[in-house]
Scaffold this motif. Structure first.
Motif, PDB file in Angstrom:
ATOM      1  N   ASN A  62       0.837  -1.201   0.000  1.00 20.60           N
ATOM      2  CA  ASN A  62       0.000   0.000   0.000  1.00 20.60           C
ATOM      3  C   ASN A  62       0.876   1.256   0.000  1.00 20.60           C
ATOM      4  O   ASN A  62       0.631   2.200  -0.760  1.00 20.60           O
ATOM      5  N   SER A  63       1.907   1.245   0.807  1.00 24.13           N
ATOM      6  CA  SER A  63       2.823   2.380   0.876  1.00 24.13           C
ATOM      7  C   SER A  63       3.546   2.574  -0.462  1.00 24.13           C
ATOM      8  O   SER A  63       3.670   3.699  -0.957  1.00 24.13           O
ATOM      9  N   SER A  66       1.119   3.930  -2.963  1.00 25.26           N
ATOM     10  CA  SER A  66       0.822   5.329  -2.642  1.00 25.26           C
ATOM     11  C   SER A  66       1.939   6.242  -3.148  1.00 25.26           C
ATOM     12  O   SER A  66       1.674   7.292  -3.760  1.00 25.26           O
ATOM     13  N   LYS A  67       3.188   5.827  -2.943  1.00 25.35           N
ATOM     14  CA  LYS A  67       4.324   6.617  -3.435  1.00 25.35           C
ATOM     15  C   LYS A  67       4.313   6.683  -4.961  1.00 25.35           C
ATOM     16  O   LYS A  67       4.593   7.733  -5.545  1.00 25.35           O
ATOM     17  N   ASN A  70       1.599   9.058  -6.045  1.00 28.77           N
ATOM     18  CA  ASN A  70       2.018  10.442  -5.799  1.00 28.77           C
ATOM     19  C   ASN A  70       3.042  10.898  -6.837  1.00 28.77           C
ATOM     20  O   ASN A  70       2.967  12.024  -7.334  1.00 28.77           O
ATOM     21  N   ASN A 137      -7.531  10.304  -2.263  1.00 24.89           N
ATOM     22  CA  ASN A 137      -6.266   9.756  -1.778  1.00 24.89           C
ATOM     23  C   ASN A 137      -6.189   8.263  -2.044  1.00 24.89           C
ATOM     24  O   ASN A 137      -5.360   7.578  -1.503  1.00 24.89           O
ATOM     25  N   TYR A 138      -7.094   7.724  -2.871  1.00 22.79           N
ATOM     26  CA  TYR A 138      -7.107   6.322  -3.293  1.00 22.79           C
ATOM     27  C   TYR A 138      -7.184   5.375  -2.108  1.00 22.79           C
ATOM     28  O   TYR A 138      -6.650   4.288  -2.145  1.00 22.79           O
ATOM     29  N   VAL A 140      -5.715   5.517   0.613  1.00 25.88           N
ATOM     30  CA  VAL A 140      -4.404   5.370   1.227  1.00 25.88           C
ATOM     31  C   VAL A 140      -4.349   6.239   2.473  1.00 25.88           C
ATOM     32  O   VAL A 140      -4.614   7.423   2.417  1.00 25.88           O
ATOM     33  N   SER A 141      -4.014   5.613   3.571  1.00 23.13           N
ATOM     34  CA  SER A 141      -3.843   6.410   4.788  1.00 23.13           C
ATOM     35  C   SER A 141      -2.379   6.732   4.942  1.00 23.13           C
ATOM     36  O   SER A 141      -1.515   5.896   4.732  1.00 23.13           O
ATOM     37  N   ARG A 142      -2.102   7.939   5.300  1.00 26.88           N
ATOM     38  CA  ARG A 142      -0.698   8.368   5.421  1.00 26.88           C
ATOM     39  C   ARG A 142      -0.375   8.684   6.840  1.00 26.88           C
ATOM     40  O   ARG A 142      -1.049   9.108   7.629  1.00 26.88           O
TER      41      ARG A 142
END
Length: 142
Positions: A62-63, A66-67, A70, A137-138, A140-142
């Motif tokens: 997921n991370s 997310s990157k 972005n 944010n799809y 995705v939790s940041r």
């Protein structure tokens, strides 16, 4: 005067073979149940460990995604900005060409000579391409 309570010396199971058989079956069932419970606890512990590992892997994925999203979004914004600059430049050049064409029309009228005046095509590249980019944010939790 102390009253004494008499208890039988044995539960009676030693003397009765049927009771001994029942006690042996109870003992075996109890041992079997304990072993089954132990296996069940081990299986649950392994499942929880596997699920924990899967959660960890999914969080890493997921991370990473997310990157990647972005970075792609940033590249899109940069390209969109560059395209806007190029469109503005193309529109300026087109306007300049129109102006030069009007000068050529005037020269043609004044001199009476035919001058080749290029047409200005309606260029679809000058029109911005509309692409829907959600501002989400799809998940995705940041």
């Amino acid at each position: 005067m102390a009253a004494s309570v008499q208890r039988p010396a044995s539960s009676g199971s030693e003397s009765d073979p049927r009771n001994a058989n029942i006690d042996e079956r109870k003992r075996k069932r109890m041992l079997s149940n304990r072993e089954s419970a132990r296996r069940s606890r081990m299986k649950k512990r392994k499942l929880m460990e596997d699920l924990g590992n899967e959660v960890s892997l999914l969080q890493k994925e997921n991370s990473r995604l997310s990157k990647e999203i972005n970075a792609s979004t940033q590249r899109y914004i940069e390209m969109e900005s560059a395209n806007n600059l190029l469109r503005a430049e193309a529109m300026g050049l087109t306007e300049r060409l129109r102006s030069l064409n009007s000068v050529l029309h005037i020269v043609e009228e004044v001199n009476g000579h035919a001058v080749e005046i290029p047409e200005i095509p309606d260029d679809p590249l000058l029109k911005p391409l509309v692409v829907a980019v959600p501002e989400a944010n799809y998940g995705v939790s940041r």
